[in-house]
Design an enzyme around this catalytic site. Structure first.
Site, short mmCIF file in Angstrom:
data_model
loop_
_atom_site.label_atom_id
_atom_site.label_comp_id
_atom_site.label_asym_id
_atom_site.label_seq_id
_atom_site.Cartn_x
_atom_site.Cartn_y
_atom_site.Cartn_z
N GLY A 46 7.42 -52.91 -15.46
CA GLY A 46 6.05 -53.03 -15.94
C GLY A 46 5.17 -53.71 -14.92
O GLY A 46 3.98 -53.95 -15.14
N LEU B 211 -0.53 -56.90 -2.36
CA LEU B 211 -0.29 -55.49 -2.05
C LEU B 211 -1.17 -54.57 -2.88
O LEU B 211 -1.57 -53.51 -2.42
CB LEU B 211 1.19 -55.15 -2.31
N GLU C 284 5.69 -64.38 -11.11
CA GLU C 284 6.10 -65.57 -11.86
C GLU C 284 5.16 -66.74 -11.62
O GLU C 284 5.05 -67.63 -12.46
CB GLU C 284 7.53 -65.95 -11.49
MO1 MOS Z 1 13.25 -63.29 -13.49
S1 MOS Z 1 13.45 -64.72 -14.87
O1 MOS Z 1 14.41 -63.71 -12.32
O2 MOS Z 1 13.38 -61.76 -14.19
#
Ligand code: MOS
Length: 734
Positions: free
Chosen positions: A471, A619, A694
């Site tokens: 996703g 990107l 993240e």
């Molecule tokens: Mo991540 S928590 O390494 O998908």
């Protein structure tokens, strides 16, 4: 291709296709429902699949004494039942995959004890209800706080503890001292697509169509679990409806579907129903964190300690919540420590930004509290304690670090100067209004990634790699990379992902997917360019690839011509040398949030949020922005609602569905904005990119919590900040 010197100018720097806010190339497939997810691969499966339903253990710890399968076996449509007794001994993978089927020992609630396979899903579900299991229950540990005194140093390759200078002395002599503890709860990934697999055997070869982030890890682990050679297993995971770390590994759906298909000699599909996911699969472990900060009156940190406790099943892993504290702020006297307790709850494991996400939930409140103690603005306090080198190993610089720029730009754009330093001083009717901020930090990890690129006679460029798109936009950025390298428009590129028969990529985890997988494609394209030049009798070093043509020495030839006499195929991997070790590579950001809190009920509404990110070259600003917005939304969930409630007597997560496990919905999410600093990090890769998926969650929850404090004057150190923790303490409380 070995990447061991800083990147110089390369074709990616043209940024004709890379760096453009391109729509997802797989968007139309998804919006028309034609992108195939794990449970939907009927056309490819050899034969009509039967349906398997997992029976989960009804106890948290103990032993299966006996199982009565008679009624289930006699139920309509039932083809077979798999239990530990019939499955044979499972092998152990890189991760603890033998745990995917319990028996006789039961290690956690809803651990699979059986798979019932039937002609239809309804028949399998009905028959699964008829399986009778007698257990012998053992005492388990389900309470982190109670287990904390027994916690020990985790046996892990990561250092559990780090030290620099002399924390005790430094802290004791600091003129301003701060010491507080925080808790973060167990959290669930709650991705949209449930764990699901179709498994089919042809002889002793197994194919699984599944939802998995790491194709190569999981192919290897599935083979080991079933005592097969890796080349006997093919794993396909072309589209994944969210993972957040919950699909990094082989889980029960994959193992049980494979065992079921072997038992009934027919393809079998298994999906975990939503109420099974929360206890059967993994979750982000709860933490208790103690933070001490000592500073001079000038606002400079002299000592900082961060200790974290978490729990996991025997042989498990800690939540590395102290990770960012080793790198984020300056100060000579430092200590971090990680302790792990044994708990008999379901397995704790990675969830989006494992370590930093819960770590910053605590650290960035502590920084807010310390700034207040020092009488400093929270942005200014963090600026004063910036460092351009690893504070534990000062000979190691950051490859790039623009944390201060993120905070300053964010403060300016957000209107931070309007914030009232004194809490509970802004009112709008019954609402108390406040602003908060937090720093964002997440490491950038480099790992080998391979790809194959083909050029066919039509001039199409076809990329194959086992990379996954969870996703995030992998299809699109990989297409952009190949288009840029080969000098063709995006429409001339086809991307094939998520198949273990393709070259092994970095996979999707730890926000390393984007940078590493595109770098692998870059490496393969460099080889393809050489092959093209050679075919056309051109000097590869001189050849220019642009506008669908290759030109060198005054000649310009359509790219397709190079493949006229037959398809050209090139394969390579990006591999990293020592360069990475000389620099600390991380991504940085700043979160700002404005909230209003109902002064009578304690209801919190987020009003607006801003994130500023410094994460190398972006990107695709559109897909990167989506990643950050999604992560900020998860941060709001972490701040205000998400927690797995534990039944501490019986040892399971009570709210194991999306009715009980609350996550933000549209109405909870106000205006969100994301800005990216203009960066390109030549130390990171030829793409000069870093991870960003993240980073966006890191610090987001603390910014919201700090805004709640600024609005109300009530400091909550235990997440989530629900209204019961505010209501008796609000300024208007009688
Ligand atoms: Mo991540 S928590 O390494 O998908």
């Amino acid at each position: 291709m070995k990447f061991d010197t800083p990147a110089t100018t390369n074709p990616i720097d043209r940024m004709k296709v890379i760096g453009q806010p391109t729509d997802r190339i797989d968007g139309p497939l998804k919006t028309t429902g034609t992108a195939r997810y794990a449970y939907e691969y009927h056309e490819e499966v050899p034969g009509a699949p039967a349906y398997g339903v997992i029976v989960g253990a009804g106890i948290a710890k103990g032993r299966v004494v006996s199982m009565d399968l008679k009624a289930a076996q006699a139920a309509p449509g039932v083809l077979g039942i798999v239990t530990a007794e019939t499955a044979g001994k499972l092998g152990k993978g890189k991760f603890n995959t033998a745990r995917m089927l319990a028996g006789p020992g039961v290690e956690h609630y809803h651990q699979a004890v059986a798979l019932v396979v039937a002609q239809t899903f309804e028949q399998a579900r009905a028959a699964a209800e008829l399986v009778r299991v007698d257990y012998e229950v053992s005492r388990g540990a389900f309470d982190l706080e109670a287990a904390r005194p027994s916690a020990s140093v985790p046996q892990d390759e990561q250092p559990a503890d780090t030290r620099a200078g002399d924390f005790s002395t430094g802290f004791a002599s600091a003129p301003v001292q701060f010491d507080a503890s925080y808790t973060t709860p167990d959290q669930a990934h709650a991705m949209m697509e449930p764990h699901a697999t179709i498994a089919a055997w042809e002889g002793d070869k197994l194919t699984v169509w599944t939802a998995n982030q790491m194709v190569d890890w999981s192919t290897g682990d599935l083979a080991k679990t079933l005592n097969l050679q890796k080349n006997q297993v093919r794993l396909i995971s072309r589209y994944v409806g969210g993972g957040f770390g919950g699909k990094l590994f082989v889980r029960a759906d994959v193992v049980m579907a494979a065992l079921g298909a072997r038992a009934v000699r027919r393809p079998v599909k298994v999906a975990l129903a939503r109420p099974m996911i929360f206890n059967n699969t993994t979750h982000r472990p709860a933490t208790v964190q103690r933070i001490r900060i000592g500073a001079g009156r000038d606002g400079r940190i002299v000592a900082m300690a961060h200790e974290s406790w978490s729990g996991d099943l025997p042989g498990g892993k800690p939540e590395m919540a102290v990770a960012q504290t080793r790198l984020l702020y300056a100060g000579p006297h430092r200590l971090t420590a990680t302790r792990l307790a044994v708990l008999d709850l379901p397995e704790g494991n990675a969830m989006r930004a494992p370590g930093e996400a819960p770590g910053l939930m605590a650290l960035e409140i502590a920084m807010d509290e310390m700034a207040e103690k020092l009488g400093l603005d929270p942005v200014e306090f963090r600026v004063r304690n910036d460092t351009q080198v690893d504070p534990e190993k000062p000979q190691r610089p950051f490859s790039q670090r623009q944390l201060v720029q993120c905070m300053q730009l964010g403060a300016e754009r957000f209107g931070w100067s309007k914030r009232q330093a004194r809490p509970a001083s802004v009112r709008e009717g019954r609402w108390l209004v406040g602003m908060g901020m937090a720093a964002a930090f997440r490491n950038n990890l480099l790992t080998k990634s391979a790809a194959r690129v083909r050029l066919d006679a039509r001039g199409m460029v076809i990329v194959e790699t086992d990379m996954t798109d969870i996703g995030t936009g992998s299809y699109t950025i990989i297409a952009q990379t190949a288009a840029e390298m080969m000098g063709v428009p995006l429409e001339r590129v086809q991307v094939r992902l998520g198949d273990s028969s393709f070259p092994v990529s970095a996979g999707s985890g730890g926000q390393w997917g984007a940078n590493n997988s595109t770098s692998g494609v870059y490496a393969a394209c460099v080889k393809l360019r050489e092959a093209v030049a050679q075919r056309l009798g051109m000097n590869a070093a001189e050849a220019n690839f642009a506008d669908g043509k290759v030109s060198a020495g005054g000649r310009a030839v359509p790219l397709a011509e190079a493949a006229a006499a037959g398809e050209l195929v090139a394969e390579d991997a990006i591999e990293y040398g020592e360069l990475d070790k000389k620099y600390q590579q991380s991504t940085f950001g700043a979160h700002f949030a404005e909230v209003r809190v109902d002064s009578y009920t304690g209801e919190v509404r987020v009003r607006r949020m801003l994130a500023v990110c410094a994460a190398g070259r972006i990107l695709n600003p559109k897909s990167a922005r989506s990643q950050v917005i999604g992560a900020m939304t998860m941060g709001v969930g972490a701040a205000l609602m998400e927690h797995l409630a534990i039944d501490k007597r019986r040892g399971f997560f009570v709210n194991h569905d999306l009715a009980g496990y609350e996550v933000p919905v549209h109405a909870d999410i106000p205006h969100q904005d994301v800005l990216f600093l203009d960066e390109a990090d030549p130390i990171s890769s030829p793409m000069k990119a870093k991870g960003v998926g993240e980073l966006g969650i890191c610090g987001a929850a603390a910014a919201v919590a700090n805004a709640i404090y600024n609005a109300t004057g009530v400091r909550v150190r235990d997440y989530p900040v629900t209204l019961d923790k505010l209501i008796g303490r609000l300024p208007d409380a009688a």
